[in-house]
Design an enzyme around this catalytic site. Structure first.
Site, PDB file in Angstrom:
ATOM      1  N   ASP A   1       0.839  -1.197   0.000  1.00 28.56           N
ATOM      2  CA  ASP A   1       0.000   0.000   0.000  1.00 28.56           C
ATOM      3  C   ASP A   1       0.878   1.253   0.000  1.00 28.56           C
ATOM      4  OD1 ASP A   1      -3.212   0.509   1.011  1.00 28.56           O
ATOM      5  OD2 ASP A   1      -1.805   2.184   1.200  1.00 28.56           O
TER       6      ASP A   1
ATOM      7  N   ASN B   1     -12.811  -3.109   2.429  1.00 28.38           N
ATOM      8  CA  ASN B   1     -13.729  -1.987   2.578  1.00 28.38           C
ATOM      9  C   ASN B   1     -14.669  -1.968   1.376  1.00 28.38           C
ATOM     10  OD1 ASN B   1     -12.391  -1.169   4.936  1.00 28.38           O
ATOM     11  ND2 ASN B   1     -10.919   0.050   3.775  1.00 28.38           N
TER      12      ASN B   1
ATOM     13  N   GLY C   1     -15.701   2.790   3.792  1.00 28.90           N
ATOM     14  CA  GLY C   1     -14.424   3.487   3.667  1.00 28.90           C
ATOM     15  C   GLY C   1     -13.660   3.151   2.401  1.00 28.90           C
ATOM     16  N   GLN C   2     -14.360   2.617   1.386  1.00 34.24           N
ATOM     17  CA  GLN C   2     -13.666   2.265   0.146  1.00 34.24           C
ATOM     18  C   GLN C   2     -13.339   3.531  -0.642  1.00 34.24           C
ATOM     19  OE1 GLN C   2     -15.862  -0.396  -2.462  1.00 34.24           O
ATOM     20  NE2 GLN C   2     -14.040  -0.851  -3.698  1.00 34.24           N
ATOM     21  N   SER C   3     -12.078   3.653  -1.072  1.00 33.50           N
ATOM     22  CA  SER C   3     -11.685   4.826  -1.858  1.00 33.50           C
ATOM     23  C   SER C   3     -11.236   4.456  -3.268  1.00 33.50           C
ATOM     24  CB  SER C   3     -10.572   5.607  -1.139  1.00 33.50           C
ATOM     25  OG  SER C   3      -9.422   4.807  -0.986  1.00 33.50           O
TER      26      SER C   3
ATOM     27  N   HIS D   1     -10.318  -5.082  -3.444  1.00 36.13           N
ATOM     28  CA  HIS D   1      -8.998  -5.364  -2.869  1.00 36.13           C
ATOM     29  C   HIS D   1      -9.150  -5.822  -1.429  1.00 36.13           C
ATOM     30  CE1 HIS D   1      -9.928  -1.060  -2.463  1.00 36.13           C
ATOM     31  NE2 HIS D   1      -9.273  -1.069  -1.305  1.00 36.13           N
TER      32      HIS D   1
ATOM     33  N   HIS E   1      -7.092  -5.771   2.043  1.00 35.83           N
ATOM     34  CA  HIS E   1      -5.938  -5.259   2.775  1.00 35.83           C
ATOM     35  C   HIS E   1      -5.388  -6.408   3.631  1.00 35.83           C
ATOM     36  CE1 HIS E   1      -6.816  -0.809   2.292  1.00 35.83           C
ATOM     37  NE2 HIS E   1      -8.020  -1.291   2.075  1.00 35.83           N
TER      38      HIS E   1
END
Ligand code: DGP
Length: 115
Positions: free
Chosen positions: A30, A88, A94-96, A101, A103
């Site tokens: 990340d 997320n 909180g997905q941006s 994906h 984490h």
């Protein structure tokens, strides 16, 4: 998808610190790590989020992705102390980045509940 940053990492058109890959998934560090080990595991195929993984291939895609993430955690030495896998989903999750994906977080004690 042409404007997706994780599709570009998967096809090699933008650089990333890749720690593992196979024909179906890529694991890379990340950009903004939240733990001593913070790796993202993505499918090479564009799927926006876990809620968008549907249809006949969804079981295989999600199962393979979690197995791959667990293998990455093993290879990074996280099995003994443990680690956290997070995906997320959507705005409240909180997905941006809207490419599915997982984490892989480890190397410190994780708090619960998450923020
Ligand atoms: P999320 O908020 O769950 O959608 O997580 C997206 C993560 O992706 C966030 O922790 C930062 C990371 N990220 C965003 N853009 C890039 C990038 O271009 N390269 C890398 N390595 N990570 C990125």
């Amino acid at each position: 998808m042409s404007d997706c940053v994780f599709c570009k990492i998967a096809d090699g058109s933008i650089p990333a610190d890749i720690v593992a890959q196979n024909d179906h998934a890529v694991a890379f560090r990340d950009l903004d790590p939240k733990a001593p080990v913070h790796v993202l595991v993505i499918p090479t195929q564009h799927v926006a989020s876990v809620r968008d993984a549907s249809g006949p291939d969804a079981d295989r895609l999600l199962g393979a992705l979690f197995q791959f993430a667990a293998g990455v955690a093993t290879d990074l030495g996280l099995d003994e102390r443990g680690y956290r896998l997070v995906t997320n989903t959507g705005p409240d999750g909180g997905q941006s980045v809207f490419h599915l994906h997982i984490h892989v977080l480890g190397g410190r004690l994780m708090a619960w509940p998450p923020g």
